[in-house]
Scaffold this active site. Structure first.
Site, PDB file in Angstrom:
ATOM      1  N   HIS A 103     -20.028  17.426 -12.278  1.00 19.50           N
ATOM      2  CA  HIS A 103     -18.591  17.316 -11.988  1.00 19.50           C
ATOM      3  C   HIS A 103     -18.271  16.077 -11.151  1.00 19.50           C
ATOM      4  O   HIS A 103     -17.112  15.664 -11.071  1.00 19.50           O
ATOM      5  CB  HIS A 103     -18.057  18.590 -11.337  1.00 19.50           C
ATOM      6  CG  HIS A 103     -18.414  18.773  -9.900  1.00 19.50           C
ATOM      7  ND1 HIS A 103     -19.428  19.600  -9.472  1.00 19.50           N
ATOM      8  CD2 HIS A 103     -17.879  18.253  -8.765  1.00 19.50           C
ATOM      9  CE1 HIS A 103     -19.504  19.593  -8.159  1.00 19.50           C
ATOM     10  NE2 HIS A 103     -18.566  18.764  -7.700  1.00 19.50           N
ATOM     11  N   ASP A 127     -24.456  22.176 -13.989  1.00 19.46           N
ATOM     12  CA  ASP A 127     -23.704  21.168 -13.235  1.00 19.46           C
ATOM     13  C   ASP A 127     -24.623  20.077 -12.691  1.00 19.46           C
ATOM     14  O   ASP A 127     -24.489  19.645 -11.549  1.00 19.46           O
ATOM     15  CB  ASP A 127     -22.919  21.813 -12.094  1.00 19.46           C
ATOM     16  CG  ASP A 127     -21.786  20.908 -11.598  1.00 19.46           C
ATOM     17  OD1 ASP A 127     -21.516  19.888 -12.261  1.00 19.46           O
ATOM     18  OD2 ASP A 127     -21.190  21.216 -10.557  1.00 19.46           O
ATOM     19  N   SER A 186     -20.943  17.184  -2.816  1.00 18.60           N
ATOM     20  CA  SER A 186     -21.388  17.605  -4.148  1.00 18.60           C
ATOM     21  C   SER A 186     -22.417  16.624  -4.705  1.00 18.60           C
ATOM     22  O   SER A 186     -22.194  15.413  -4.708  1.00 18.60           O
ATOM     23  CB  SER A 186     -20.209  17.686  -5.107  1.00 18.60           C
ATOM     24  OG  SER A 186     -19.370  18.756  -4.779  1.00 18.60           O
TER      25      SER A 186
END
Length: 498
Positions: free
Chosen positions: A131, A161, A234
């Protein structure tokens, strides 16, 4: 109390009369017990004490952690512009605002996003979250030294992911190894590193709060940590105290959008398998068994006369590797490739990790006996999206009946059409559900289709009534139904009165 000699342990009863000698003995034993408790307490306190500093570790691993900036072209808006009455005092203001960039503000524009990542090899392979780089036109990597390099995308895996990037460098890059996430215990110290909220390189420390967390993905295996993780973290690494990556920071649970001490890192033992495939193929190649499954709940286990609520219950076997190997709906998979299967989640991960095209041994429980089957696995990515075939038509013109809190009727082509079911679907259509019944509590609804009862096909109302009678006479407390909703099957165990 117990007294230990050099080679034996024997029970010693306390005397009823406690003379002076006994009192001295008891005082001595009390001192020994208190001394042992003190030593044990000191040992626990020493083990629980936080490291004096994380500075040496942070200094060692920081050069391998990177900041990631992505640029994306956002298409022009297709929506209309705000309308204001002609002659309004705001008309000129809106015209100037919307035309500031030309074409009424409907021109494409650039959007930037920030994230984190880490280098896993000296030749420039970098791991981050999918992402972070999704739909990016340009990816720029900033190293701890301040050096910046453009990266190209090698491959992505949206299901976990994870994304793999590559940069070209004139000199070898500092990198970090993966560790074994299965060795991490709840309470172990960890360090999270990344680029939170675009503030640049940042370190936070905490512990492993939980293991084996699942969020929403098929292959989820998250480590939960209270180390501070925020937006921008992230794709960054979660380190153990040996400087090994044991997780990729992916998500947080927060009502505010900021860290409240509930962060999730995808376990390294999942990530390493994905990275290996992305590096070799540029895509994932997961094993595919070709079955639909559900967990074996205690009531389902009772209805099937199983010894324990373990394994993965097969609800459907469309065309594919499992069907070719002889698997059947109602089988319970108890072992896959030599390892016991506790539940569906564990089976899915093991199948995905197994090599495509290779034969594996699968043990199923069928009618109270074990069967060993050899299955040559297909590839999941190829099989996904293929339609599941339906089955044939039931007799028409049979009246409805109430059974187990359900009003049912054999499925006719007309009813099937009304329910939006595929042509050829057979079974008993649920026309009504008593809201006070167990059937309603377990999720059965109007429009569901019962295709099996007691692991036998049902096409007539009498078929279901016979299965209920058989279960009752056998002294069973429940009956197992196979129910389809919009083509998706699941087993439901309903209680019956004896």
């Amino acid at each position: 109390m117990y007294s230990k000699s050099k080679s034996t342990t024997r029970a010693v009863a306390l005397p009823q009369n406690t003379g002076p000698q006994t009192t001295v003995l008891m005082r001595g034993l009390t001192v020994l017990v208190l001394g042992a408790a003190l030593v044990l307490g000191q040992a626990i306190a020493a083990n629980a004490r936080a490291p004096d500093s994380f500075a040496d570790l942070a200094q060692t691993i920081s050069p391998s952690v990177v900041n990631i900036t992505t640029s994306t072209t956002v298409a022009a808006s297709t929506g209309g512009t705000p309308q204001v009455p002609e002659g309004s005092p705001f008309e000129d203001f809106f015209k100037e605002f919307l035309d500031r960039n030309g074409n009424g503000g409907n021109t494409p524009r650039r959007s930037e996003a920030l994230g984190s990542g880490f280098v896993i090899s000296e030749d420039g392979f970098i791991v981050t979250n999918n992402h972070v780089i999704d739909k990016a036109d340009e990816i720029e990597i900033e190293f701890f030294s301040g050096k910046k390099l453009s990266a190209k995308l090698i491959g992505t895996d949206p299901k976990t992911d994870i994304a793999l990037l590559k940069v070209e460098s004139d000199t070898p890059l500092p990198f970090v190894p993966f560790g074994n996430s299965d060795l991490m215990r709840v309470g172990d110290w960890v360090i999270a590193m990344g680029n939170p909220l675009g503030q640049g390189f940042s370190v936070s420390a905490g512990i492993i709060s939980a293991r084996g967390r699942a969020l929403s993905g098929t292959y989820d295996d998250y480590l939960q940590t209270d180390a501070a993780i925020n937006r921008g973290n992230s794709g960054g690494p979660l380190f153990n105290m040996d400087g090994q990556v044991i997780g990729v920071n992916t998500a947080i649970l927060s009502p505010t959008g900021g860290s409240i001490g509930i962060g999730f890192s995808m376990a390294s033992n999942v990530v390493t398998k994905v990275v290996e495939q992305l590096k070799e193929f540029g895509e994932t190649r997961r094993g595919w068994l070709g079955v639909r499954i559900q967990d074996v709940t205690p009531d389902v286990a009772e209805a099937m006369s199983l010894a324990s609520a373990k394994g993965a219950l097969i609800t459907d076997v469309p065309d594919g590797p499992a069907k070719d190997a002889g698997m059947m709906s109602g089988d319970v998979i108890t072992s896959f490739d030599g390892a016991d299967v506790a539940d569906t989640r564990e089976l899915v991960r093991r199948v995905a990790d197994a090599p495509v095209g290779e034969a594996v041994r699968v043990i199923v429980l069928r009618d109270g006996k074990t069967e060993t089957l050899s299955v040559t696995l297909g590839r999941r990515e190829t099989a996904e999206g293929e339609p599941v075939p339906a089955v044939a038509t039931a007799p028409a013109d049979v009246p409805s009946a109430d059974v187990l809190g359900l009003t049912i009727q054999p499925l006719t082509p007309e009813i099937a059409k009304e329910l939006g079911l595929p042509d050829g679907t057979e079974g008993l259509a649920v026309l009504a559900v008593d809201e006070a019944s167990e059937a309603f509590a377990k999720g059965l609804r109007v429009g569901d289709v019962i295709t099996e009862a007691g692991q036998q096909k049902v096409m007539r109302v009498k078929d279901l009534q016979d299965r209920v009678a058989e279960a009752t006479s056998a002294g069973r407390k429940s009956l197992l139904l196979l129910v389809r909703r919009a083509g998706d099957p699941r087993f439901v165990a309903l209680g019956i009165e004896n």
